[in-house]
Design a protein around this motif. Structure first.
Motif, short mmCIF file in Angstrom:
data_model
loop_
_atom_site.label_atom_id
_atom_site.label_comp_id
_atom_site.label_asym_id
_atom_site.label_seq_id
_atom_site.Cartn_x
_atom_site.Cartn_y
_atom_site.Cartn_z
N LYS A 1 -4.11 -5.68 -8.34
CA LYS A 1 -4.47 -4.65 -7.39
C LYS A 1 -3.46 -4.61 -6.25
CE LYS A 1 -8.50 -2.63 -5.23
NZ LYS A 1 -8.35 -2.93 -3.78
N GLU B 1 -0.48 -2.77 -7.27
CA GLU B 1 -0.70 -1.32 -7.23
C GLU B 1 -0.60 -0.81 -5.80
OE1 GLU B 1 -4.03 0.09 -9.65
OE2 GLU B 1 -4.25 1.74 -8.23
N GLU B 2 -1.18 -1.55 -4.88
CA GLU B 2 -1.11 -1.16 -3.47
C GLU B 2 0.32 -1.14 -2.96
OE1 GLU B 2 -5.26 -3.19 -2.15
OE2 GLU B 2 -3.56 -3.49 -0.80
N ASN C 1 2.05 1.75 -4.19
CA ASN C 1 1.68 2.93 -3.41
C ASN C 1 2.39 2.96 -2.05
OD1 ASN C 1 -0.01 3.91 -5.35
ND2 ASN C 1 -1.92 3.44 -4.29
C1 LIG Z 1 -2.72 4.10 -5.31
O1 LIG Z 1 -2.61 5.50 -5.16
C2 LIG Z 1 -3.36 6.25 -6.10
C3 LIG Z 1 -2.99 7.71 -5.91
O2 LIG Z 1 -3.11 8.08 -4.61
C4 LIG Z 1 -4.82 5.95 -5.91
O3 LIG Z 1 -5.59 6.68 -6.85
C5 LIG Z 1 -5.06 4.46 -6.09
O4 LIG Z 1 -6.41 4.15 -5.81
C6 LIG Z 1 -4.16 3.66 -5.17
N1 LIG Z 1 -4.31 2.26 -5.49
C7 LIG Z 1 -4.58 1.32 -4.60
C8 LIG Z 1 -4.79 -0.05 -5.12
O5 LIG Z 1 -4.63 1.53 -3.40
#
Ligand SMILES: *[C@@H]1O[C@H](CO)[C@@H](O)[C@H](O)[C@H]1NC(C)=O
Length: 425
Positions: free
Chosen positions: A339, A342-343, A346
């Motif tokens: 996670k 992923e953050e 982002n």
């Molecule tokens: C990353 O960005 C996507 C698209 O905006 C979003 O759907 C997702 O929840 C985000 N992931 C995290 C772990 O913040």
């Protein structure tokens, strides 16, 4: 247990994620000014290409998008950085980075290698043993793939699936996840592009089952589903010649047997000809179906529940070849937290991609306008200097000429003067 929440952000600072997200941003910022001391260039060869710190020709953020950029064409690159060694035993492993081929790459690597801590960085080279290699590789239109290679018992094992990489000029986010249940996932731009089981998608192990070498198809095994009907006989009047002399043909009146030889009528297709006789087909009463070679457990096979695991990671390396340089590597991250990865994706790629695209579009637009104006100006100048009405042809000749070698310039000029002359004739 030791958590290797390693946040390893560009260019080299290793931070424990538990220290909080803010340290990720600040370490990222600080380390940009000290990157050279943290990355080691291999001396295995004397002519490795140089990396430089650059956000490139277009970017989303002039500071945050600075990454390691290859700067010399047709070179091998061998740069690496060391971090606190760890093992991924019983933990997920996430390897992530961003990659931007802003030079519109023709052929070159865009992958990272994770080495054990025992690697001698000053001697790192193409044959240095690594644990994992991950990332895109492009060469011509034929090769555009994401490598995922694992070292297993000294051998490099390639993935059996074809994962396509991005081949445009923008920054992309690449993520590899390897889990302790021996599954994996590859993501591009935080979206899954491939996943599955390590054992199935790599030939780590010999096959579980093999064909029984003792088993043989019995000699009387009948695999014919249909056979000729023994009752079916060829009718007696079946056989007729395929061609017969044309009954309507007549010897020409002026046929001279002495001069022309004996007259023979031309042959025609026999309307009574029935072709080759074939007996009727019936179901074979002794048909046993297709023989299937029985399989046995492969004595060479031993299950391995720790295909994913490595005792020691300690160095991340960029060991690659590039024909046309300009690739930017950035936002390296190694962690056990999917996670978090992923953050971070982002916050890095996700945060600047739109602005990067915009800047590129603006540049392309400016470039287009500039080109238009230059073309227009050139046309006008040529119009002044040369005879009226020949502008367009001349311009085309001149453009070609500009790209040619200097010694060819003479030829070009000749062609140019020839053109209008011919036209005038
Ligand atoms: C990353 O960005 C996507 C698209 O905006 C979003 O759907 C997702 O929840 C985000 N992931 C995290 C772990 O913040």
């Amino acid at each position: 247990m030791f958590h290797f929440h390693l946040v390893f952000v560009f260019p080299s600072l290793l931070v424990r994620a538990s220290r909080g997200r803010s340290s990720f941003i600040s370490s990222n910022f600080i380390s940009r000014y000290a990157w050279t001391s943290r990355w080691v260039e291999s001396k295995h060869k004397s002519d490795y290409g140089k990396f430089k710190l650059s956000a490139g020709k277009f970017y989303g953020d002039a500071e945050r998008d600075k990454g390691l950029q290859t700067s010399q064409d047709a070179r091998f690159y061998a740069l690496s950085t060391r971090f606190e060694p760890f093992s991924n035993k019983e933990k997920p492993l996430v390897v992530q980075f961003t990659l931007k081929h802003e030079q519109n790459i023709d052929c070159g690597g865009g992958y990272v290698k994770l080495f054990p801590s025992t690697l001698n960085q000053e001697d790192m080279h193409g044959e240095s043993e690594y644990n994992i290699m991950f990332g895109p590789d492009i060469c011509g239109p034929g090769t555009k793939k994401v490598h995922v290679i694992f070292n297993y018992k000294g051998k490099n094992v390639l993935i059996n699936k074809d994962i396509r990489c991005k081949d445009d000029e923008f920054t992309h986010l690449y993520t590899l996840i390897v889990r302790p249940d021996n599954t994996y996932e590859v993501k591009i731009e935080n979206s899954k592009v491939e996943s599955g089981s390590l054992e199935e998608d790599w030939d780590f192990l010999p096959p579980k089952k093999i064909k029984d070498p003792e088993a043989k198809k019995p000699e009387d095994w009948d695999e014919r589903a249909k056979i000729d009907d023994p009752e079916d006989k060829k009718p007696e009047d079946w056989d007729k010649p395929e061609h017969v002399p044309d009954p309507d043909a007549k010897k020409p009146e002026d046929w001279d047997e002495e001069m022309d030889g004996e007259w023979e009528p031309p042959v025609i297709q026999n309307p009574e000809y029935k072709g080759e006789w074939k007996p009727r087909q019936i179901d074979n009463p002794s048909y046993k179906g297709k023989w299937i070679h029985p399989e046995i457990e492969n004595p060479e096979y031993t299950a391995d529940s720790s295909l994913y695991a490595y005792d020691d990671f300690g160095v991340l390396g960029l060991d690659l070849w590039q024909v046309k340089s300009g690739t930017i590597f950035d936002n390296f991250l190694i962690t056990d937290d999917e996670k978090l990865a992923e953050e971070v994706g982002n916050e890095t790629w996700g945060a600047t991609k739109e602005a990067e695209k915009k800047m590129k579009e603006q540049q392309d637009e400016e470039q287009r306008k500039k080109q238009e104006e230059e073309d227009k100006k050139r046309k006008e100048e040529e119009g002044d200097e040369e005879a009226e009405g020949e502008g367009e042809d001349n311009e085309e000749d001149e453009e070609e000429e500009e790209e040619e070698e200097p010694e060819k310039e003479g030829e070009g000029e000749e062609e140019e003067t020839e053109g209008p002359l011919k036209d005038e004739l």
